[in-house]
Design an enzyme around this catalytic site. Structure first.
Site, PDB file in Angstrom:
ATOM      1  N   SER A 122       0.855  -1.187   0.000  1.00  0.00           N
ATOM      2  CA  SER A 122       0.000   0.000   0.000  1.00  0.00           C
ATOM      3  C   SER A 122       0.889   1.234   0.000  1.00  0.00           C
ATOM      4  O   SER A 122       2.009   1.205   0.523  1.00  0.00           O
ATOM      5  CB  SER A 122      -0.858  -0.019   1.257  1.00  0.00           C
ATOM      6  OG  SER A 122      -1.260   1.280   1.601  1.00  0.00           O
ATOM      7  N   SER A 123       0.356   2.333  -0.551  1.00  0.00           N
ATOM      8  CA  SER A 123       1.151   3.565  -0.562  1.00  0.00           C
ATOM      9  C   SER A 123       1.362   4.126   0.846  1.00  0.00           C
ATOM     10  O   SER A 123       2.202   5.005   1.028  1.00  0.00           O
ATOM     11  CB  SER A 123       0.487   4.620  -1.453  1.00  0.00           C
ATOM     12  OG  SER A 123      -0.806   4.925  -0.991  1.00  0.00           O
ATOM     13  N   CYS A 124       0.635   3.608   1.842  1.00  0.00           N
ATOM     14  CA  CYS A 124       0.821   4.133   3.200  1.00  0.00           C
ATOM     15  C   CYS A 124       2.115   3.635   3.837  1.00  0.00           C
ATOM     16  O   CYS A 124       2.447   4.038   4.949  1.00  0.00           O
ATOM     17  CB  CYS A 124      -0.381   3.835   4.086  1.00  0.00           C
ATOM     18  SG  CYS A 124      -0.498   2.123   4.557  1.00  0.00           S
ATOM     19  N   TYR A 151      -0.777  -0.885  10.236  1.00  0.00           N
ATOM     20  CA  TYR A 151      -0.975  -1.520   8.925  1.00  0.00           C
ATOM     21  C   TYR A 151       0.288  -1.365   8.069  1.00  0.00           C
ATOM     22  O   TYR A 151       0.762  -2.322   7.443  1.00  0.00           O
ATOM     23  CB  TYR A 151      -2.177  -0.858   8.241  1.00  0.00           C
ATOM     24  CG  TYR A 151      -2.478  -1.356   6.861  1.00  0.00           C
ATOM     25  CD1 TYR A 151      -3.127  -2.567   6.674  1.00  0.00           C
ATOM     26  CD2 TYR A 151      -2.134  -0.604   5.739  1.00  0.00           C
ATOM     27  CE1 TYR A 151      -3.421  -3.019   5.392  1.00  0.00           C
ATOM     28  CE2 TYR A 151      -2.420  -1.046   4.464  1.00  0.00           C
ATOM     29  CZ  TYR A 151      -3.062  -2.254   4.295  1.00  0.00           C
ATOM     30  OH  TYR A 151      -3.346  -2.707   3.032  1.00  0.00           O
ATOM     31  N   LYS A 155       2.832  -4.219   6.414  1.00  0.00           N
ATOM     32  CA  LYS A 155       3.126  -4.300   4.976  1.00  0.00           C
ATOM     33  C   LYS A 155       4.633  -4.174   4.707  1.00  0.00           C
ATOM     34  O   LYS A 155       5.177  -4.832   3.814  1.00  0.00           O
ATOM     35  CB  LYS A 155       2.359  -3.217   4.213  1.00  0.00           C
ATOM     36  CG  LYS A 155       0.862  -3.478   4.158  1.00  0.00           C
ATOM     37  CD  LYS A 155       0.567  -4.702   3.326  1.00  0.00           C
ATOM     38  CE  LYS A 155      -0.893  -4.992   3.169  1.00  0.00           C
ATOM     39  NZ  LYS A 155      -1.142  -6.246   2.439  1.00  0.00           N
ATOM     40  N   HIS A 194     -13.088   3.124   3.375  1.00  0.00           N
ATOM     41  CA  HIS A 194     -12.256   4.223   2.883  1.00  0.00           C
ATOM     42  C   HIS A 194     -13.140   5.373   2.413  1.00  0.00           C
ATOM     43  O   HIS A 194     -14.354   5.237   2.311  1.00  0.00           O
ATOM     44  CB  HIS A 194     -11.377   3.731   1.736  1.00  0.00           C
ATOM     45  CG  HIS A 194     -10.250   2.863   2.188  1.00  0.00           C
ATOM     46  ND1 HIS A 194     -10.263   1.498   2.050  1.00  0.00           N
ATOM     47  CD2 HIS A 194      -9.089   3.164   2.812  1.00  0.00           C
ATOM     48  CE1 HIS A 194      -9.153   1.005   2.560  1.00  0.00           C
ATOM     49  NE2 HIS A 194      -8.415   1.985   3.030  1.00  0.00           N
TER      50      HIS A 194
HETATM   51  P1  GDP Z   1      -6.319   7.257   4.173  1.00  0.00           P
HETATM   52  O1  GDP Z   1      -6.059   7.530   2.729  1.00  0.00           O
HETATM   53  O2  GDP Z   1      -5.486   6.160   4.717  1.00  0.00           O
HETATM   54  O3  GDP Z   1      -6.217   8.504   5.008  1.00  0.00           O
HETATM   55  O4  GDP Z   1      -7.777   6.679   4.316  1.00  0.00           O
HETATM   56  P2  GDP Z   1      -9.288   7.123   3.999  1.00  0.00           P
HETATM   57  O5  GDP Z   1      -9.621   6.745   2.612  1.00  0.00           O
HETATM   58  O6  GDP Z   1     -10.118   6.506   5.069  1.00  0.00           O
HETATM   59  O7  GDP Z   1      -9.367   8.711   4.182  1.00  0.00           O
HETATM   60  C1  GDP Z   1      -8.878   9.639   3.271  1.00  0.00           C
HETATM   61  C2  GDP Z   1      -9.238  11.050   3.658  1.00  0.00           C
HETATM   62  O8  GDP Z   1     -10.650  11.256   3.495  1.00  0.00           O
HETATM   63  C3  GDP Z   1      -8.919  11.498   5.100  1.00  0.00           C
HETATM   64  O9  GDP Z   1      -8.396  12.811   5.061  1.00  0.00           O
HETATM   65  C4  GDP Z   1     -10.303  11.508   5.768  1.00  0.00           C
HETATM   66  O10 GDP Z   1     -10.374  12.416   6.856  1.00  0.00           O
HETATM   67  C5  GDP Z   1     -11.178  11.960   4.602  1.00  0.00           C
HETATM   68  N1  GDP Z   1     -12.621  11.634   4.765  1.00  0.00           N
HETATM   69  C6  GDP Z   1     -13.636  12.528   4.670  1.00  0.00           C
HETATM   70  N2  GDP Z   1     -14.813  11.935   4.906  1.00  0.00           N
HETATM   71  C7  GDP Z   1     -14.548  10.621   5.118  1.00  0.00           C
HETATM   72  C8  GDP Z   1     -15.376   9.505   5.404  1.00  0.00           C
HETATM   73  O11 GDP Z   1     -16.589   9.576   5.499  1.00  0.00           O
HETATM   74  N3  GDP Z   1     -14.744   8.302   5.544  1.00  0.00           N
HETATM   75  C9  GDP Z   1     -13.394   8.163   5.423  1.00  0.00           C
HETATM   76  N4  GDP Z   1     -12.841   6.944   5.557  1.00  0.00           N
HETATM   77  N5  GDP Z   1     -12.577   9.220   5.177  1.00  0.00           N
HETATM   78  C10 GDP Z   1     -13.148  10.436   5.028  1.00  0.00           C
END
Ligand code: GDP
Length: 331
Positions: A122-124, A151, A155, A194
Site C-alpha cells: 500500500s502507498s501508506c 498496517y 506491509k 475508505h
Molecule cells: P487514508 O487515505 O489512509 O487517510 O484513508 P481514507 O480513505 O479513510 O481517508 C482519506 C481522507 O478522506 C482522510 O483525510 C479523511 O479524513 C477523509 N474523509 C472525509 N470523509 C470521510 C469519510 O466519510 N470516511 C473516510 N474513511 N474518510 C473520510
C-alpha cells in the site's frame, strides 16, 4: 537496507495459463478484480478459497492447503484493510492479522517452491512527509503517518520478507504498492470503509432521505490519488510477467485531488444536491500521497479508467447490488 532499483523491461516471462494460480483474498475488492481479469486472460486453474474455507491466519491450515493444491503462482491480495477510522481505532487487528496472513502465505509458498509470487502492499508504507510524487526509494526514509502505522509496518514486514526470500533463495518474488483503490465490491461500511465508498453511501442515503446536509470527516484539504481495481489487476499481471526486482513498484495514476474535490465529484455522480459540511475533529491523515509511477509506466502499463467514469460505474454497482438499492455493508 540497500535496494537495487533495476527494472528489467526486456524479460517477458509469461505465466502458464493452465497452471494453478492462487489469488489469496479472492472475494475482496482487489481479489475479485484479479479474478475477473485472469479469467478473461485465459487462466484455467484459478484457486480462490473463501475465508470460511481457509483462514489465512491459521498456519497449519495454510500449509495443508498449499500441500494439497500446489499453486504455481500466488498473488497475495488478502489483507485486513479499512479506512482512516478503522486503522486509527483498531491498530491491533491491523498489525496482527496482516502479519499472520503474510507470514503464513509467504512461508507456505516458499516451502512448496512457488516460483512466481506478487505481494501487494500500500502507498501508506511511505513516510508521512515523503517528497511528492513518492518514489519507491522513499521507503524507510522517515516516520510514518500515525493513523495507519500498524498496517504500514505489517506491509513493510511483508516487503522485507519477500526481499529476504529473493536474496536467500533466489526466487523472483515481487512487491507492488498500489495507491488508494476503489471499484465494485468495495466495503461501504459507514465507519470502517475508505473515503470514496463512505462518501458514496453518505450522499446516496442523503439523497434518498432528502437530507439538507451531510457532514464529511476532517478538513477536506488532504490530497489523495485513486486507482480503479480493474486497472490494478492489469498492472498485477504486467508485473508478474515483466518485473523482476527487489524494489517494490508503485501502481497509481500519478494524479491526485483534494478530498473536497473528490466529495464534489461523488456528490455529482450520486445526484446529491444538499449542503456539504466538514468535521475538523475527525483525523485528516497524511496530507498528501501521490505516487511516482514512472517505473511501471516504463513496463508499458498505464491506467485506463478516468476517475469520474470509475465513480459512475462503482455507483451503478452500489445502487443495483443488494437489498434496498444498496448492498449491505461488509465488516
Ligand atoms: P487514508 O487515505 O489512509 O487517510 O484513508 P481514507 O480513505 O479513510 O481517508 C482519506 C481522507 O478522506 C482522510 O483525510 C479523511 O479524513 C477523509 N474523509 C472525509 N470523509 C470521510 C469519510 O466519510 N470516511 C473516510 N474513511 N474518510 C473520510
Amino acid at each position: 537496507m540497500s535496494i537495487s532499483h533495476a527494472v528489467h523491461t526486456d524479460s517477458y516471462r509469461p505465466l502458464d495459463r493452465s497452471a494453478p494460480v492462487f489469488v489469496a483474498g479472492r472475494s475482496g475488492l482487489v481479489g475479485s478484480a484479479l479474478w475477473r481479469l485472469l479469467k478473461a486472460e485465459g487462466f484455467t486453474s484459478l484457486l480462490g478459497p473463501g475465508s470460511t474455507d481457509l483462514d489465512l491466519r491459521n498456519r497449519s491450515a495454510v500449509f495443508e492447503w498449499f500441500a494439497k493444491h500446489q499453486p504455481h503462482a500466488v498473488i497475495l491480495a488478502a489483507a485486513r484493510v479499512g479506512g482512516i477510522k478503522a486503522n486509527d481505532t483498531r491498530p491491533t487487528e491491523f498489525i496482527s492479522d496482516n502479519l499472520l496472513i503474510q507470514v503464513n502465505v509467504l512461508d507456505a509458498a516458499l516451502r512448496h517452491g512457488v516460483e512466481r509470487l506478487l505481494f501487494l502492499g500500500s502507498s501508506c508504507i511511505y513516510p508521512k512527509h515523503a517528497d511528492q510524487p513518492i518514489r519507491e526509494e522513499a521507503l524507510l526514509t522517515g516516520p510514518l503517518e500515525r493513523t495507519n502505522e500498524a498496517y504500514a509496518i505489517a506491509k513493510i514486514a511483508g516487503i522485507t520478507q519477500v526481499r529476504s526470500v529473493r536474496r536467500q533463495h533466489g526466487l523472483p518474488w515481487i512487491c507492488a504498492m498500489p495507491t488508494n483503490l476503489y471499484g465494485p465490491g468495495d466495503n461501504f461500511h459507514p465507519e470502517h470503509s475508505h473515503v470514496l465508498p463512505s462518501l458514496m453511501r453518505r450522499f446516496h442515503q442523503a439523497r434518498i432521505e432528502q437530507a439538507p446536509r451531510v457532514v464529511n470527516w476532517g478538513s477536506g484539504t488532504p490530497r489523495r490519488e485513486f486507482l480503479h481495481t480493474d486497472d490494478l489487476a492489469r498492472a498485477c499481471l504486467v508485473l508478474l510477467e515483466r518485473y523482476d526486482s527487489d524494489s517494490p513498484i508503485n501502481v497509481g495514476t500519478g494524479e491526485d485531488l483534494t478530498i473536497r474535490e473528490l466529495s464534489d465529484m461523488v456528490a455529482s455522480a450520486v445526484g446529491y444536491e444538499g449542503a456539504i459540511e466538514w468535521d475538523p475533529t475527525q483525523p485528516d491523515g497524511t496530507p498528501r500521497k501521490v505516487l511516482d509511477i514512472s517505473k511501471i509506466a516504463a513496463l508499458g502499463w498505464t491506467p485506463l479508467i478516468k476517475l469520474p467514469d470509475g465513480i459512475a460505474e462503482t455507483y451503478a454497482w452500489y445502487e443495483s447490488t443488494g437489498p434496498g438499492g444498496a448492498r449491505l455493508p461488509r465488516q
